[in-house]
Design a protein around this motif. Structure first.
Motif, PDB file in Angstrom:
ATOM      1  N   ASP A   1       0.870  -1.088  -0.493  1.00  0.00           N
ATOM      2  CA  ASP A   1       0.078   0.098  -0.131  1.00  0.00           C
ATOM      3  C   ASP A   1       1.051   1.075   0.398  1.00  0.00           C
ATOM      4  O   ASP A   1       2.438   0.761   0.432  1.00  0.00           O
ATOM      5  N   ILE A   2      -0.111   2.429  -0.261  1.00  0.00           N
ATOM      6  CA  ILE A   2       1.135   4.025  -0.349  1.00  0.00           C
ATOM      7  C   ILE A   2       0.159   4.944   0.088  1.00  0.00           C
ATOM      8  O   ILE A   2      -0.721   4.616  -0.675  1.00  0.00           O
ATOM      9  N   ARG A   3       0.635   5.438   1.121  1.00  0.00           N
ATOM     10  CA  ARG A   3      -0.759   6.434   1.333  1.00  0.00           C
ATOM     11  C   ARG A   3      -0.295   7.794   1.661  1.00  0.00           C
ATOM     12  O   ARG A   3       0.854   7.726   1.952  1.00  0.00           O
ATOM     13  N   GLU A   4      -1.385   8.875   0.956  1.00  0.00           N
ATOM     14  CA  GLU A   4      -0.612  10.213   1.073  1.00  0.00           C
ATOM     15  C   GLU A   4      -1.571  10.650   2.362  1.00  0.00           C
ATOM     16  O   GLU A   4      -3.070  10.670   2.616  1.00  0.00           O
ATOM     17  N   THR A   5      -1.045  11.961   3.374  1.00  0.00           N
ATOM     18  CA  THR A   5      -2.287  12.748   3.491  1.00  0.00           C
ATOM     19  C   THR A   5      -1.274  14.364   3.393  1.00  0.00           C
ATOM     20  O   THR A   5      -0.412  14.376   3.010  1.00  0.00           O
ATOM     21  N   ALA A   6      -2.488  15.356   3.097  1.00  0.00           N
ATOM     22  CA  ALA A   6      -2.595  17.033   3.374  1.00  0.00           C
ATOM     23  C   ALA A   6      -1.501  17.303   4.986  1.00  0.00           C
ATOM     24  O   ALA A   6      -2.907  17.653   5.449  1.00  0.00           O
ATOM     25  N   VAL A   7      -0.768  17.815   5.057  1.00  0.00           N
ATOM     26  CA  VAL A   7      -0.600  18.622   6.202  1.00  0.00           C
ATOM     27  C   VAL A   7       0.157  19.725   6.244  1.00  0.00           C
ATOM     28  O   VAL A   7       0.334  19.980   5.483  1.00  0.00           O
ATOM     29  N   PRO A   8      -0.403  20.712   6.910  1.00  0.00           N
ATOM     30  CA  PRO A   8      -0.916  22.123   6.551  1.00  0.00           C
ATOM     31  C   PRO A   8       0.578  22.565   7.309  1.00  0.00           C
ATOM     32  O   PRO A   8       1.311  21.890   8.692  1.00  0.00           O
ATOM     33  N   LEU A   9       1.469  23.472   7.062  1.00  0.00           N
ATOM     34  CA  LEU A   9       2.505  23.852   7.824  1.00  0.00           C
ATOM     35  C   LEU A   9       2.666  24.585   8.822  1.00  0.00           C
ATOM     36  O   LEU A   9       3.078  24.980   9.949  1.00  0.00           O
TER      37      LEU A   9
ATOM     38  N   PHE B   1       6.223  35.318  -0.940  1.00  0.00           N
ATOM     39  CA  PHE B   1       5.282  34.909  -0.850  1.00  0.00           C
ATOM     40  C   PHE B   1       5.254  34.672   0.619  1.00  0.00           C
ATOM     41  O   PHE B   1       6.097  34.517   1.170  1.00  0.00           O
ATOM     42  N   ASP B   2       3.675  34.522   1.281  1.00  0.00           N
ATOM     43  CA  ASP B   2       4.339  33.767   3.107  1.00  0.00           C
ATOM     44  C   ASP B   2       3.679  32.834   2.973  1.00  0.00           C
ATOM     45  O   ASP B   2       3.188  31.862   1.785  1.00  0.00           O
ATOM     46  N   PHE B   3       3.608  31.216   3.847  1.00  0.00           N
ATOM     47  CA  PHE B   3       3.281  30.835   3.770  1.00  0.00           C
ATOM     48  C   PHE B   3       2.265  30.457   4.463  1.00  0.00           C
ATOM     49  O   PHE B   3       1.797  28.997   5.077  1.00  0.00           O
ATOM     50  N   SER B   4       0.821  31.016   5.349  1.00  0.00           N
ATOM     51  CA  SER B   4      -0.100  31.219   6.061  1.00  0.00           C
ATOM     52  C   SER B   4      -0.659  29.714   5.100  1.00  0.00           C
ATOM     53  O   SER B   4      -1.469  28.882   6.081  1.00  0.00           O
ATOM     54  N   GLU B   5      -1.059  29.336   4.119  1.00  0.00           N
ATOM     55  CA  GLU B   5      -2.163  28.471   3.605  1.00  0.00           C
ATOM     56  C   GLU B   5      -0.947  27.596   2.615  1.00  0.00           C
ATOM     57  O   GLU B   5      -1.762  26.345   2.552  1.00  0.00           O
ATOM     58  N   MET B   6       0.031  26.536   3.291  1.00  0.00           N
ATOM     59  CA  MET B   6       1.112  25.950   2.418  1.00  0.00           C
ATOM     60  C   MET B   6       0.938  24.797   3.315  1.00  0.00           C
ATOM     61  O   MET B   6       0.614  24.164   4.719  1.00  0.00           O
ATOM     62  N   THR B   7       1.160  23.661   2.389  1.00  0.00           N
ATOM     63  CA  THR B   7       0.413  22.365   2.578  1.00  0.00           C
ATOM     64  C   THR B   7       1.931  21.352   1.949  1.00  0.00           C
ATOM     65  O   THR B   7       2.479  22.014   1.582  1.00  0.00           O
ATOM     66  N   THR B   8       1.537  20.459   2.878  1.00  0.00           N
ATOM     67  CA  THR B   8       2.872  19.262   2.556  1.00  0.00           C
ATOM     68  C   THR B   8       2.044  18.436   2.754  1.00  0.00           C
ATOM     69  O   THR B   8       1.406  17.747   3.540  1.00  0.00           O
TER      70      THR B   8
ATOM     71  N   TYR C   1       8.009  12.322  13.157  1.00  0.00           N
ATOM     72  CA  TYR C   1       7.247  11.130  12.980  1.00  0.00           C
ATOM     73  C   TYR C   1       5.294  10.916  13.474  1.00  0.00           C
ATOM     74  O   TYR C   1       4.737  10.288  12.807  1.00  0.00           O
ATOM     75  N   GLY C   2       5.501  11.696  14.704  1.00  0.00           N
ATOM     76  CA  GLY C   2       3.893  12.099  14.357  1.00  0.00           C
ATOM     77  C   GLY C   2       3.106  12.349  14.067  1.00  0.00           C
ATOM     78  O   GLY C   2       1.843  11.707  13.872  1.00  0.00           O
ATOM     79  N   ALA C   3       3.236  13.119  12.559  1.00  0.00           N
ATOM     80  CA  ALA C   3       2.297  13.102  11.625  1.00  0.00           C
ATOM     81  C   ALA C   3       2.459  11.624  10.239  1.00  0.00           C
ATOM     82  O   ALA C   3       1.839  11.925   9.775  1.00  0.00           O
ATOM     83  N   MET C   4       4.360  11.377  10.194  1.00  0.00           N
ATOM     84  CA  MET C   4       3.534   9.701   9.539  1.00  0.00           C
ATOM     85  C   MET C   4       2.969   8.459   9.902  1.00  0.00           C
ATOM     86  O   MET C   4       2.241   8.540   9.322  1.00  0.00           O
ATOM     87  N   ARG C   5       3.384   8.615  11.249  1.00  0.00           N
ATOM     88  CA  ARG C   5       3.079   7.283  11.814  1.00  0.00           C
ATOM     89  C   ARG C   5       1.473   6.500  11.827  1.00  0.00           C
ATOM     90  O   ARG C   5       1.338   5.683  11.399  1.00  0.00           O
ATOM     91  N   PRO C   6       0.913   7.640  11.653  1.00  0.00           N
ATOM     92  CA  PRO C   6      -0.938   8.217  12.113  1.00  0.00           C
ATOM     93  C   PRO C   6      -1.642   7.159   9.813  1.00  0.00           C
ATOM     94  O   PRO C   6      -1.944   5.881   9.754  1.00  0.00           O
TER      95      PRO C   6
END
Length: 388
Positions: free
Chosen positions: A5-13, A22-29, A380-385
């Motif tokens: 499996d390969i899983r992805e989620t978008a996380v705000p910076l 520009f500013d990073f107020s809306e930036m996600t990864t 890693y706390g954002a990756m582990r889920p």
């Protein structure tokens, strides 16, 4: 063995930073996990990556095209010649099926992020830190134990004074860094020059300071900044204009004797080669800053390095953009000039392992298997889920 499996989620910076453009107020990864059927210490081996910083999450392309192609492929077709590990080059080729030439940034970031996560899994399956695998494959077996690391700082903040800026730079020096980078282009030229001079009062030498305009300038402003900055002997002047404006880049290079730097906003080997051909860059002084997770990944980065070598460039001129553990391993594994660092800037997505320490400008390479995100608790706390 196979990728299951390969899983992805978008996380705000969650960043309030601003550069000149520009500013990073809306930036996600996009955070990605590649899960395999290999078991180590009672758990399935999973590789992780994220799409660096500065470009938004790209999960739609991953889910619609690239992840399904990998999961539909014959598992054996993605293995190395021993059949005991995954071959990233084959996975890259699988993702590139039925893709038209050109239009690189529409897909390069999604593909590159998955590909780097594949490498993390490959290194974990091998029980090796990624930088050692890369050194064996791409650097003649020359394994480094540390890399030069400079800090990217000097951002613009509301109400910031020159003393605030100097205090920030002193903190970076006290943390072990010997070279710093600051932003320019966010204020009028005369004020930016005063900011540069204030930082030089702390550093003592222009060779220890780089400046970054984040591709802000048109012709008149770029030339004006080049003339104003020239007397300071800076380490480099980064992204004075859009990197695809080859004619303007060549004009700036003709007017500025010091080093120029660019590349973080180029996403293919072809774009970098066109910059070499038409942008006036000089192999004896200028700096290339491709961000591999945003530019098709590590395999394609090796091809970009091969192309640059044919144009007379040394690996010491390569300073990957990113300021994270991915760029750190890539710098060490390929034997590049240095890595960037963003301490305390992009939340959990900036910086290195929690036990990393900079000493006299150098960062010791980690020995955890893979990239070692597990040693960076917040990230890693954002990756582990993704694997739970």
């Amino acid at each position: 063995m196979r990728i299951i499996d390969i899983r992805e989620t978008a996380v705000p910076l969650n960043s309030t930073l601003r550069n000149s453009s520009f500013d990073f107020s809306e930036m996600t990864t996009s955070v990605v996990a590649v899960i395999t059927d290999v078991v180590r210490d009672g758990a399935r081996v999973a590789g992780f990556a994220f799409n660096s910083t500065g470009r938004y999450a790209c999960g739609a392309q991953m889910r619609e095209r690239f992840i399904p192609r990998i999961l539909r492929a014959d598992p054996g077709s993605l293995l190395d010649e021993t059949g005991t590990n995954i071959e990233p080059e084959k996975v890259l080729a699988c993702m590139m099926q039925r893709e038209k030439s050109g239009g690189h940034s529409e897909r390069s970031i999604a593909i590159g992020t998955i590909e780097v996560a594949i490498w993390d899994a490959v290194a974990k399956i091998a029980g090796r830190p990624l930088h050692r695998l890369l050194a064996e494959r791409y650097n003649g077996g020359r394994v480094a134990d540390k890399v030069f690391c400079y800090v990217g700082g000097g951002w613009y903040f509301p109400g910031q004074t020159l003393k605030d800026l100097q205090d920030e730079m002193r903190r970076h020096l006290n943390a072990g860094y010997t070279m710093l980078k600051m932003k320019v282009g966010g204020l009028p030229l005369d004020q930016d020059v005063r900011r540069v001079e204030a930082v030089l009062d702390v550093l003592g030498s222009g060779s220890r300071l780089a400046v970054d305009a984040n591709a802000k300038f048109g012709r008149n402003a770029a030339v004006a900044y080049a003339k104003a900055l020239a007397p300071y002997g800076l380490r480099w002047f980064e992204e004075p204009c859009d990197p695809l404006n080859y004619a303007l880049f060549a004009e700036i290079a003709g007017a500025y004797e010091g080093a120029l730097a660019t590349g973080e906003n180029l996403y293919s080997t072809q774009d970098v080669e066109n910059l070499m051909r038409f942008g006036g860059l000089r192999a004896d002084r200028d700096i290339i800053q491709v961000d591999p997770p945003q530019a098709y990944g590590i395999v394609q980065f090796s091809r970009t390095l091969d192309m640059l070598a044919r144009h007379g460039w040394q690996r010491s001129a390569m300073f990957p953009h990113g300021g994270n553990q991915m760029s750190l391993h890539i710098t060490g594994g390929f034997g590049l000039g240095g890595a960037e660092s963003y301490p305390g800037v992009f939340g959990d997505f900036g910086g290195f392992a929690d036990d990393a320490r900079v000493e006299d400008g150098y960062l010791r390479l980690p020995e955890r298997p893979g990239i070692g995100f597990e040693g960076q608790a917040g990230l890693y706390g954002a990756m582990r889920p993704l694997i739970e």
